[in-house]
Each structure stands twice: as C-alpha cells, then as structure tokens.
Design a protein around this motif. Structure first.
Motif, short mmCIF file in Angstrom:
data_model
loop_
_atom_site.label_atom_id
_atom_site.label_comp_id
_atom_site.label_asym_id
_atom_site.label_seq_id
_atom_site.Cartn_x
_atom_site.Cartn_y
_atom_site.Cartn_z
N LEU A 1 0.83 -1.20 0.00
CA LEU A 1 0.00 0.00 0.00
C LEU A 1 0.87 1.25 0.00
N SER A 2 0.34 2.31 -0.60
CA SER A 2 1.02 3.60 -0.56
C SER A 2 0.82 4.22 0.83
N ARG A 3 1.56 5.26 1.11
CA ARG A 3 1.43 5.91 2.41
C ARG A 3 0.00 6.42 2.61
N GLU A 4 -0.58 7.00 1.57
CA GLU A 4 -1.94 7.53 1.67
C GLU A 4 -2.94 6.40 1.94
N GLN A 5 -2.75 5.27 1.29
CA GLN A 5 -3.63 4.13 1.52
C GLN A 5 -3.47 3.60 2.94
N LEU A 6 -2.23 3.58 3.43
CA LEU A 6 -1.99 3.13 4.80
C LEU A 6 -2.69 4.05 5.80
N GLU A 7 -2.58 5.35 5.58
CA GLU A 7 -3.25 6.31 6.47
C GLU A 7 -4.76 6.14 6.42
N ARG A 8 -5.30 5.94 5.22
CA ARG A 8 -6.74 5.77 5.07
C ARG A 8 -7.20 4.49 5.76
N LEU A 9 -6.47 3.40 5.58
CA LEU A 9 -6.81 2.14 6.24
C LEU A 9 -6.74 2.29 7.75
N HIS A 10 -5.73 2.98 8.23
CA HIS A 10 -5.59 3.23 9.67
C HIS A 10 -6.84 3.94 10.20
N ASP A 11 -7.26 4.99 9.50
CA ASP A 11 -8.45 5.74 9.91
C ASP A 11 -9.71 4.89 9.89
N LEU A 12 -9.86 4.10 8.84
CA LEU A 12 -11.05 3.26 8.69
C LEU A 12 -11.11 2.18 9.78
N ILE A 13 -9.96 1.61 10.10
CA ILE A 13 -9.94 0.58 11.15
C ILE A 13 -10.20 1.21 12.51
N GLU A 14 -9.63 2.39 12.75
CA GLU A 14 -9.87 3.08 14.02
C GLU A 14 -11.35 3.35 14.24
N LYS A 15 -12.06 3.72 13.17
CA LYS A 15 -13.49 4.03 13.26
C LYS A 15 -14.35 2.81 13.57
N LYS A 16 -13.91 1.66 13.07
CA LYS A 16 -14.71 0.44 13.18
C LYS A 16 -14.76 -0.03 14.64
N ASP A 17 -15.97 -0.34 15.10
CA ASP A 17 -16.18 -0.75 16.49
C ASP A 17 -16.11 -2.28 16.59
N TYR A 18 -15.13 -2.74 17.33
CA TYR A 18 -14.99 -4.18 17.57
C TYR A 18 -15.17 -4.50 19.05
N SER A 19 -15.89 -3.66 19.78
CA SER A 19 -16.01 -3.83 21.24
C SER A 19 -16.73 -5.11 21.63
N HIS A 20 -17.51 -5.68 20.74
CA HIS A 20 -18.27 -6.88 21.04
C HIS A 20 -17.43 -8.16 20.97
N ASP A 21 -16.22 -8.07 20.41
CA ASP A 21 -15.42 -9.27 20.16
C ASP A 21 -13.98 -9.05 20.63
N LYS A 22 -13.60 -9.76 21.69
CA LYS A 22 -12.26 -9.59 22.27
C LYS A 22 -11.16 -9.95 21.27
N LYS A 23 -11.34 -11.04 20.55
CA LYS A 23 -10.34 -11.47 19.57
C LYS A 23 -10.18 -10.43 18.46
N ALA A 24 -11.30 -9.86 18.01
CA ALA A 24 -11.25 -8.83 16.96
C ALA A 24 -10.54 -7.57 17.47
N ARG A 25 -10.76 -7.21 18.74
CA ARG A 25 -10.07 -6.04 19.31
C ARG A 25 -8.57 -6.25 19.33
N LYS A 26 -8.13 -7.46 19.68
CA LYS A 26 -6.69 -7.77 19.70
C LYS A 26 -6.12 -7.71 18.29
N SER A 27 -6.86 -8.25 17.33
CA SER A 27 -6.40 -8.22 15.93
C SER A 27 -6.33 -6.79 15.42
#
Length: 77
Positions: free
Chosen positions: A25-51
């Motif tokens: 991925l390019s730097r811009e794609q990495l930043e975008r993916l970082h932002d998208l993953i940060e937004k996603k709520d994985y609070s219901h799944d402990k394994k998903a939060r660790k991943s």
C-alpha cells in the motif's frame, strides 16, 4: 450510505494487506486504512479487538518505515 462505502473501501484495503502485505500500500492508503480501522467498532469481540490493535501497530510501523525510506521522517537527529 457513506458507511457502506467506507466498509467496502476498508475491506478492499484489508484484502491487499492480507494477500500482499502492508508494504503493497502507498502511504496515503496506509493512512486511510488506519483511519477506517480506528473508526470500526470491535467492542463486542475480544479477539477482533486484539487483531485490530495488532494491525494498527503494523500499519503504524509501515507508515514510519515509508517515511524513513522517503526522507519524510519527523525524527529529530
């Protein structure tokens, strides 16, 4: 509607990461993916939060490596 587009974009970027690695991925794609993953709520799944935490760390490291490689590092020396 925007959430669906962001989910699709997140999944497409994750597919690239899982098939070719974070360095594909390019730097811009990495930043975008970082932002998208940060937004996603994985609070219901402990394994998903660790991943999520592990992947965010990998992405952060890839961004840093990209900056160092291209001379954009904020590191003071």
């Amino acid at each position: 509607m925007s959430d669906n587009n962001e989910d699709l974009e997140r999944l497409q970027l994750l597919d690239i990461v899982f098939t070719r690695g974070v360095n594909a991925l390019s730097r811009e794609q990495l930043e975008r993916l970082h932002d998208l993953i940060e937004k996603k709520d994985y609070s219901h799944d402990k394994k998903a939060r660790k991943s999520k935490a592990k992947l965010l760390k990998k992405i952060g490291n890839a961004i840093y490596d990209h900056d160092v490689k291209h001379g954009n590092s904020f590191k003071m020396s």
